[in-house]
Every structure is written in C-alpha cells, then in structure tokens.
Design a protein around this motif. Structure first.
Motif, mmCIF file in Angstrom:
data_model
loop_
_atom_site.group_PDB
_atom_site.id
_atom_site.type_symbol
_atom_site.label_atom_id
_atom_site.label_comp_id
_atom_site.label_asym_id
_atom_site.label_seq_id
_atom_site.Cartn_x
_atom_site.Cartn_y
_atom_site.Cartn_z
ATOM 1 N N GLY A 159 0.828 -1.211 0.000
ATOM 2 C CA GLY A 159 0.000 0.000 0.000
ATOM 3 C C GLY A 159 0.862 1.260 0.000
ATOM 4 O O GLY A 159 0.371 2.355 -0.236
ATOM 5 N N GLU A 166 -3.364 1.442 2.869
ATOM 6 C CA GLU A 166 -2.419 2.481 2.444
ATOM 7 C C GLU A 166 -2.028 3.358 3.641
ATOM 8 O O GLU A 166 -0.860 3.684 3.845
ATOM 9 C CB GLU A 166 -3.022 3.400 1.372
ATOM 10 C CG GLU A 166 -3.380 2.749 0.056
ATOM 11 C CD GLU A 166 -4.835 2.335 0.012
ATOM 12 O OE1 GLU A 166 -5.264 1.545 0.885
ATOM 13 O OE2 GLU A 166 -5.561 2.773 -0.881
ATOM 14 N N SER A 180 -10.313 2.174 0.197
ATOM 15 C CA SER A 180 -8.935 1.908 -0.235
ATOM 16 C C SER A 180 -8.873 1.852 -1.759
ATOM 17 O O SER A 180 -9.810 1.387 -2.403
ATOM 18 C CB SER A 180 -8.494 0.566 0.347
ATOM 19 O OG SER A 180 -7.283 0.148 -0.229
ATOM 20 N N ARG A 239 -6.446 0.210 -3.032
ATOM 21 C CA ARG A 239 -5.661 -1.013 -3.185
ATOM 22 C C ARG A 239 -6.541 -2.265 -3.085
ATOM 23 O O ARG A 239 -6.462 -3.172 -3.878
ATOM 24 C CB ARG A 239 -4.602 -1.022 -2.101
ATOM 25 C CG ARG A 239 -3.916 -2.306 -1.936
ATOM 26 C CD ARG A 239 -2.498 -2.240 -2.338
ATOM 27 N NE ARG A 239 -1.939 -3.560 -2.241
ATOM 28 C CZ ARG A 239 -0.696 -3.837 -2.479
ATOM 29 N NH1 ARG A 239 0.108 -2.881 -2.850
ATOM 30 N NH2 ARG A 239 -0.253 -5.059 -2.367
#
Lengths: 390, 93
Positions: free
Chosen positions: A192, A246, B87, B89
């Motif tokens: 992340g 992240e 997120s 990700r």
C-alpha cells in the motif's frame, strides 16, 4: 554530530561493538553455546532452532544468516560450534566465509572433541585466546558515513505513524545527508506504500524492483491460502483511527524519511556503499526482520514502538523509541528514548529526529542500551524460513 | 478547544489529539498553519477530521500521500473514517 567512536575492522568496516560471539551452527550445539557464554567474560551466545533437516534452499538461508551475523562489523572474534556434520551449514563452511574478514575464528565440533564436557573445555580455551586478542582493540573516531543502520517498527499503535516513525525518518535523512546508509525492511508493512517508495527510487530499475519485491512477498503469503490483506488494518487499528491499508503502510514507511531509495537487497545481503535507503526483503515479523538486517551488516538499529516492545538483537544494539507517553511510563526500563512530547507538548518531528540521532551516535560510540545492560540476548534473533523441515 | 495535527502541508485531513464532541472547536496546527474549525461529528482520539472539503471520488491525503478515495462528499470538520473512505488497493472497507 557527524562522527562516532567505533572499532575499525581489518576489512575497513566499523563496529559499534567488539563482541566475542559464541555461534551455534545447529540447534544441537545450543546447549554448548549457552554454557560457554555463561562461563566466560563478555561473550554473546547466538542460538536458534535450525541448521538440521532443512531443505537445501532453507539450509542456504540459515547458512547465509549465520555467516552474515558472524561477519557483522560488531563482531571482534567468533567461536563456531557444531555437533556433527550438516552439509551446507557446517562450522567449517561458516568459518571459511567469516575468516575472509580477517577476524579471529575458531571451530569446535562436539563429536570430534570427545563429547559435551571436552568440547566445553576446548571452546572456553578458544574463547579465552580470542578474548585476550580482541580486548586490545580501541575505539577510534570515524565519520558517520561509516554507519549502516536498520529501521524497524513493532507493537505499533496510533502514535507510531504520527510521531516516532516520522521522527526516525528524519534521523535517517540526517545520517544519509552525511553519507550514511539505512535499511528499511518488513515487506508486509509496506503493502500500500509501494507508490510512495517507488517515487523516491533513484532510477526506474529500483522502482520496478520495489514493486516486484513487495508483490512477490504478497504472493508467497497468498500461496499459503491466507489473504492477510483483508485483515489489515486490524480491528484495533481501525478503532485507533486507521482506515485503509495504504494509511497503515504509509505510517510504517514514514520511518524511512524522504531520502532516495537507493536499491533493493535480499535477506542478509549487504547493501553497496552509496548513501541512501535500501529496501531489504524480510517479513514483518520483528525478530526475523532485524535478524536479516544485522546479517546484512547493520551496526545498529532503531526500533520505533508505540505500544512498547522488548525486542533486542544479540549483537546489533537496538535502540527502542516510543512516542506514546503511557508506554514511555510503563515500559520505562525498556524504552531507550521517549519522543511523546511531539503529541504532548511542542516538540517538532525535526527536533525529535535530532534527539534520535544523538542517541544513535552515543550508542554507536559505546553507550549501552537498556536491553544490553539487562543481558537480553535472546529477544531478537530468528531466522526466516522458506521451506518445510525434512 | 481541542487540538489536531496537520502532518504534511498538502494533507486534506488532520489527526485529532483528544476525543472531540460534535460542535466542539478544533485548533489545527502544523507547518505554520493555524486555524480553527467546528467539528461536525464526534471524533475519537487519533482519528481524522477533514481539514478541507473533499468531493466524492477525490483523494483523501494524509502523510502527503493518497490513503484512499472519498466514498461520499466530506465537509470540513467531518469525521473521516471507514464509512467515507475506500482503499484504492483493496475493496471492502
């Protein structure tokens, strides 16, 4: 603050310590290592559960770790212990690599010595000869550019990403600006944060390698059938205010400061001499991570811990820093440095980074950490495994 | 008055250093920035408060980096947490 007092080694590296190491090459010489180290002045034992019945790829990993640890600049001399023969990781093979550094190395094999008691006598005699040689050595003043130091965090909490990690990052920037090097590791904690780390890479090749190294590690974990990404951040992380992976990883990666990412190295591999931050491929497991870093030649490590941690590598002084005022209190005999005034008062990140730098220079010059004083030799050595036992 | 820390100048969220109740004033400081805003929500210690308006789909920035995307429009003074950040990700939060 651009010099420290260290031991200049025959190979040009500089030790922050001049340890007599009693190195057990296999689990079956651990008892001897502990007995010898207990019986003599100033010796540090390194013991571990491996070195036998491992797959070839894993025994190479163990071998590389033991060789790197014994070659670490902080080691003045080594007695290597073995119980029989494990091809690929014998005391002779370890000694052959370590002796290239020019430091005194002796080998004791339990079976060849006639058993436990005779090998104890022989090992103690070998240790005495080495100790009388290496205690003649004196510290000399060297530039801080001679420092390769490790960055690690663990038992992290909300304060880690806000205070102790960015302060450690500033300390790393200051040391690198003077020609030093630092090692960032713990790949699991960097998922992340790849984008940010890659944006600091000195060239595209290093940027690609950062992405690939973290992705490969993530794949290794996925191959076990577990997806740790879904559990990160954890429930207590989220309650503490973190939201995405992240955010969590960036908080961890902040301990690497803003200096250029100079390269990526394998577990226990020594980075080249060019100043900068190097990413080492290690898991997030604290003891494994710092074991890889020490085997790569790091002479000192700063460990950032919001919650307070007991970790300490046996031969690489491990400075523990917290930004959490409660941890600074209830772990006061374990924390070396308290930077909680970042959140409690008006201490800036930059000032806290300078405080860490001062501690780094003092400890590199011989001041002992609290864990060293308490002889905590077995809270920070663990060899990473890549295969199963055979 | 409660305090919050701006970690990097370009961040659009700040971290509160105490438990904050809806309607309380928060002083945001860091990088020469000093401003006061009203909290629109209850915000727990070390959680994030929006320091700027963030439109739905725009980046939430902390540590000077993107930590996620706003799932809904976020007004200055709002609690920024898993209910309004996604997120980039992995999904699911």
């Amino acid at each position: 603050m651009d010099k420290f007092w260290g031991y200049i080694n025959p190979d040009g590296t500089v030790g922050t310590r001049n340890h007599l190491l009693i190195l057990s090459s296999t689990i079956y010489s651990n008892g001897l290592a502990e007995r010898v180290a207990r019986s003599v002045y100033g010796a540090i034992p390194i013991i571990h559960p491996l070195g036998r019945a491992q797959t070839k790829s894993d025994i190479r990993f163990t071998f590389k770790t033991l060789v790197g640890t014994a070659k670490n600049p902080n080691i003045g001399g080594v007695v290597i212990l073995d119980h029989f023969i494990e091809e690929g990781n014998t005391a002779e093979e370890i000694a052959e690599e370590v002796s290239k550094t020019g430091k005194p190395v002796e080998i004791i094999n339990i079976r060849d010595s006639g058993g436990t008691l005779e090998s104890t006598t022989k090992a103690i005699r070998a240790a005495m000869e080495i100790a009388r040689k290496i205690t003649l050595r004196r510290r000399e003043e060297v530039p801080i550019s001679k420092l390769l130091f490790g960055l690690n965090c663990g038992t992290s909490d909300t304060t880690s990403g806000l205070s102790s990690n960015p302060a450690l990052g500033h300390c790393s920037d200051l040391i690198i600006a003077k020609g030093g090097r630092s090692i960032l590791a713990e790949l699991t904690e960097l998922m992340g944060a790849e984008d940010w780390l890659a944006s600091r890479a000195v060239n595209q090749g290093v940027a690609d390698k950062i992405w690939k190294t973290i992705a490969d590690f993530e794949q290794r974990i996925l191959d076990t059938g577990e997806d740790i990404r879904g559990t990160n951040p954890t429930g207590d992380n989220i309650e503490g205010g973190l939201t995405t992976i992240e955010e969590k990883s960036l908080g961890a990666a902040k301990k690497s400061g803003t200096a250029p990412m100079q390269g990526v190295v394998d577990w226990a591999e020594t980075p080249p001499n060019t100043p900068g931050v190097y990413l080492m491929a290690t898991p997030g497991h604290g003891a494994e991570s710092i074991t890889g870093i020490a085997a790569g030649g790091s002479q000192l490590l700063v460990f950032s811990t919001g919650g307070g941690h007991t970790i300490s590598h046996p031969i690489m002084p491990t400075i523990k820093v917290t930004g959490n005022p409660f941890s600074a209190g209830y772990m006061r005999d374990t924390m070396d440095l308290d930077v909680s005034d970042i959140l409690e008062a008006d201490l800036t990140i930059e000032e806290a980074g300078e405080m860490i730098l001062k501690e780094v220079i003092e400890v590199a010059s011989g001041k002992i950490t609290k864990s060293e004083f308490l002889l905590e030799h077995n809270t920070g050595f663990a060899i990473h495994r890549i295969g199963m036992s055979t | 008055m409660k305090k919050a820390l701006l970690l990097v100048e370009k961040d659009n969220v700040a971290v509160v250093l105490d438990d904050v109740l809806k309607g309380e004033t928060i002083e945001i400081s860091g990088f020469g920035v000093k401003c006061i805003l009203n909290s629109l929500d209850n915000i727990g210690l070390a959680h994030k408060v929006a320091f700027k308006d963030i439109s739905k789909g725009n980046s939430v920035i902390k540590y000077g980096e993107v930590i996620g995307i706003a799932k809904a429009s976020i007004k200055v003074g709002s609690h920024v947490h898993i209910h309004n950040i996604q997120s980039t990700r992995i999904g699911g939060n």
